[in-house]
Design an enzyme around this catalytic site. Structure first.
Site, PDB file in Angstrom:
ATOM      1  CG  MET A 280      -1.765  -1.308   1.148  1.00 27.83           C
ATOM      2  SD  MET A 280      -2.941  -1.286  -0.158  1.00 27.83           S
ATOM      3  CE  MET A 280      -4.308   0.082   0.201  1.00 27.83           C
TER       4      MET A 280
ATOM      5  CG  HIS B 173      -5.556  -1.442  -9.573  1.00 27.21           C
ATOM      6  ND1 HIS B 173      -5.440  -0.825  -8.258  1.00 27.21           N
ATOM      7  CD2 HIS B 173      -6.843  -1.070 -10.217  1.00 27.21           C
ATOM      8  CE1 HIS B 173      -6.527  -0.012  -8.293  1.00 27.21           C
ATOM      9  NE2 HIS B 173      -7.240  -0.032  -9.300  1.00 27.21           N
TER      10      HIS B 173
ATOM     11  CG  ASP C 200      -3.104   1.678  -8.897  1.00 31.95           C
ATOM     12  OD1 ASP C 200      -2.307   0.914  -8.706  1.00 31.95           O
ATOM     13  OD2 ASP C 200      -4.106   2.069  -8.027  1.00 31.95           O
TER      14      ASP C 200
HETATM   15  C1  GRF Z   1      -5.879  -7.178  -4.203  1.00 29.88           C
HETATM   16  O1  GRF Z   1      -7.176  -6.773  -4.620  1.00 29.88           O
HETATM   17  C2  GRF Z   1      -4.912  -6.520  -5.040  1.00 29.88           C
HETATM   18  O2  GRF Z   1      -5.503  -6.212  -6.359  1.00 29.88           O
HETATM   19  C3  GRF Z   1      -4.621  -5.082  -4.505  1.00 29.88           C
HETATM   20  O3  GRF Z   1      -4.542  -5.186  -3.208  1.00 29.88           O
HETATM   21  C4  GRF Z   1      -5.427  -6.445  -2.657  1.00 29.88           C
HETATM   22  C5  GRF Z   1      -4.466  -7.317  -2.076  1.00 29.88           C
HETATM   23  O4  GRF Z   1      -4.959  -8.638  -1.544  1.00 29.88           O
HETATM   24  N1  GRF Z   1      -3.558  -4.345  -5.043  1.00 29.88           N
HETATM   25  P1  GRF Z   1      -3.977  -9.535  -1.125  1.00 29.88           P
HETATM   26  O5  GRF Z   1      -3.200  -9.059   0.163  1.00 29.88           O
HETATM   27  O6  GRF Z   1      -3.310 -10.180  -2.405  1.00 29.88           O
HETATM   28  O7  GRF Z   1      -5.026 -10.732  -0.683  1.00 29.88           O
END
Ligand code: GRF
Length: 196
Positions: free
Chosen positions: A89, A108, A144
């Site tokens: 993040m 994404h 993104d």
């Molecule tokens: C996913 O939806 C991904 O696309 C986004 O963050 C979420 C992460 O989910 N960037 P996880 O931690 O892989 O379960």
């Protein structure tokens, strides 16, 4: 190819990649390390259960550049050649992007360039789109925004909730991320062996 996965949370895409490397679905590669910027990220435990090295590198009030420098050093120390962001993040600094040119990718949960940023699935529902999906793309300093590697679509149903749509997109994310990494690893190995 030595792969690193960067996470901040749940880590389901990370698990999909680890399992695909283990099963041979992504051949000729190894998960060198999982790095999290959050010590309590649930994905860390899932990586440890799978005997993958994990490292926590917190921001701790430092600048983005200082934080990224520590991550870059860790990645270089482990000879990482491909960095997969999986629910990481944070925006990357220019230094980070430049340290791994065309070697950082992200997943994404929308069909970019639609709905970048947070809450992509909610944005899709609020706009009333009939098709959404997920995107694997190269990472640059913008959010993104880098070149798209591949996308998978998901139909948005009239009775979809945030949870139901997110769950169906997530299933496609796992398939898309594995396929994208498999392609990149295969292309790299062709370049290395001189095959076309
Ligand atoms: C996913 O939806 C991904 O696309 C986004 O963050 C979420 C992460 O989910 N960037 P996880 O931690 O892989 O379960």
């Amino acid at each position: 190819m030595n792969i690193a996965i960067l996470i901040s949370g749940r880590g389901s895409n990370m698990v999909a990649l680890i399992d695909a490397v283990r099963s041979g679905e992504i051949p000729g590669s190894e998960i060198a390390v999982v790095i999290s910027d959050k010590p309590n990220a649930a994905g860390l435990e899932k990586a440890r259960e799978r005997n993958i090295s994990t490292v926590v590198i917190e921001r701790r009030g430092r600048t983005r550049e200082e934080h990224d420098a520590e991550i870059i050093a860790e990645l270089k120390r482990r000879d990482v050649e491909l960095v997969c962001l999986a629910g990481y993040m944070r925006l990357l600094s220019c230094d980070f992007v430049n340290a791994f040119p065309d070697r950082i990718i992200n997943i994404h949960p929308s069909l970019l360039p639609a709905f970048p940023g947070l809450d992509a699935q909610r944005q899709a529902l609020e706009h009333g789109v009939k098709i959404s999906g997920c995107t694997v793309h190269f990472v640059n300093e913008a959010l993104d925004a880098g070149p798209i590697i591949l996308q998978r679509t998901v139909e948005v149903r009239n009775d979809d909730t945030l949870e139901s749509l997110s769950a169906r997109i997530l299933e496609q994310e796992h398939l898309a991320y594995v396929e994208a990494v498999r392609r990149l690893v295969t292309e790299k190995s062709k370049q290395t062996t001189g095959r076309t």
